[in-house]
Design a protein around this motif. Structure first.
Motif, PDB file in Angstrom:
ATOM      1  N   SER A   1       1.151  -0.924   0.140  1.00 38.55           N
ATOM      2  CA  SER A   1       0.344   0.123  -0.094  1.00 38.55           C
ATOM      3  C   SER A   1       0.833   1.108   0.116  1.00 38.55           C
TER       4      SER A   1
ATOM      5  N   PHE B   1     -10.598   9.094   2.706  1.00 38.50           N
ATOM      6  CA  PHE B   1     -11.145   8.310   2.832  1.00 38.50           C
ATOM      7  C   PHE B   1     -11.737   8.901   4.387  1.00 38.50           C
ATOM      8  N   TYR B   2     -11.217   9.231   4.997  1.00 34.12           N
ATOM      9  CA  TYR B   2     -11.345   9.752   6.861  1.00 34.12           C
ATOM     10  C   TYR B   2     -12.584  10.466   6.886  1.00 34.12           C
TER      11      TYR B   2
ATOM     12  N   GLY C   1     -11.681  -1.636   4.135  1.00 31.10           N
ATOM     13  CA  GLY C   1     -11.547   0.006   5.034  1.00 31.10           C
ATOM     14  C   GLY C   1     -12.429   0.356   5.675  1.00 31.10           C
ATOM     15  N   ARG C   2     -13.910   0.668   5.376  1.00 32.30           N
ATOM     16  CA  ARG C   2     -15.048   1.095   5.509  1.00 32.30           C
ATOM     17  C   ARG C   2     -15.384   0.162   7.122  1.00 32.30           C
TER      18      ARG C   2
ATOM     19  N   VAL D   1      -4.752  -0.918   3.454  1.00 35.63           N
ATOM     20  CA  VAL D   1      -5.668  -2.130   2.452  1.00 35.63           C
ATOM     21  C   VAL D   1      -4.857  -2.409   1.310  1.00 35.63           C
TER      22      VAL D   1
ATOM     23  N   VAL E   1      -3.733   1.987   8.951  1.00 35.50           N
ATOM     24  CA  VAL E   1      -4.820   1.963   8.374  1.00 35.50           C
ATOM     25  C   VAL E   1      -4.396   1.177   7.145  1.00 35.50           C
TER      26      VAL E   1
ATOM     27  N   GLN F   1      -8.440  -1.969  -2.984  1.00 38.55           N
ATOM     28  CA  GLN F   1      -8.532  -0.873  -1.910  1.00 38.55           C
ATOM     29  C   GLN F   1     -10.225  -0.139  -3.063  1.00 38.55           C
TER      30      GLN F   1
ATOM     31  N   ALA G   1      -5.498  -2.458  10.433  1.00 43.17           N
ATOM     32  CA  ALA G   1      -5.725  -1.043  11.053  1.00 43.17           C
ATOM     33  C   ALA G   1      -5.771  -1.848  12.505  1.00 43.17           C
TER      34      ALA G   1
ATOM     35  N   ALA H   1      -4.710   9.664   2.861  1.00 46.60           N
ATOM     36  CA  ALA H   1      -5.899   9.168   3.318  1.00 46.60           C
ATOM     37  C   ALA H   1      -7.128  10.054   3.741  1.00 46.60           C
TER      38      ALA H   1
ATOM     39  N   ALA I   1      -6.406  -6.199   4.444  1.00 43.31           N
ATOM     40  CA  ALA I   1      -6.065  -5.220   4.948  1.00 43.31           C
ATOM     41  C   ALA I   1      -5.685  -5.189   6.568  1.00 43.31           C
TER      42      ALA I   1
END
Length: 152
Positions: free
Chosen positions: A23, A123-124, A93-94, A83, A81, A88, A71, A120, A69
């Protein structure tokens, strides 16, 4: 496909290391120099992952029993975190984040923080985290983000 999210164990260390390094090299390399990527990689060797397993709650997501993945939760901070690039955008990830949020709520944590990479941040943000500030470690930029947890 058989999908599972579970606590990691020492036998997962090499696979976790591989997912993180893949990643970093494929996804994070778009936002960070090769020197920064190489420096960050040193923190995620198999031996380093084994140490992290004893220091924080490390989770993995597996598909057909393959780690795709990871985390971790370090008290009120979400860390590491990652993936695998091939997975991805698939929701894994969620799912991992939902698991960590649930574990944090069960531990009566009110605010979760995450030191995000540039890669990321979006994503957050989609998950409801808000940017607090930027931090710089040399030339490496990290975005500190936080989310208030509501009770279930």
């Amino acid at each position: 496909m058989n999908n599972e999210i579970r606590l990691a164990n020492p036998q997962d260390a090499a696979a976790i290391s591989q997912v993180i390094i893949q990643s970093l090299r494929q996804s994070n390399a778009q936002d960070y120099s090769a020197e920064i990527i190489a420096q960050v990689e040193t923190s995620f060797s198999t031996e380093s992952i084994l140490l992290l397993l004893s220091q924080r709650q490390v989770f993995v997501a597996t598909l057909d029993h393959q780690v795709v993945a990871t985390a971790s939760l370090d008290h009120d901070i979400i860390r590491s975190v990652f993936v695998a690039p091939d997975h991805q955008g698939s929701g894994i990830g969620r799912q991992l984040m939902t698991t960590l949020q649930s574990v944090a709520r069960d531990a009566n944590i009110k605010i979760l923080r995450v030191p995000s990479s540039i890669t990321a941040e979006g994503f957050y943000l989609k998950l409801g985290f808000q940017k607090i500030r930027d931090e710089f470690h040399g030339v490496e930029r990290t975005i500190i983000m936080a989310q208030r947890l509501s009770p279930d």
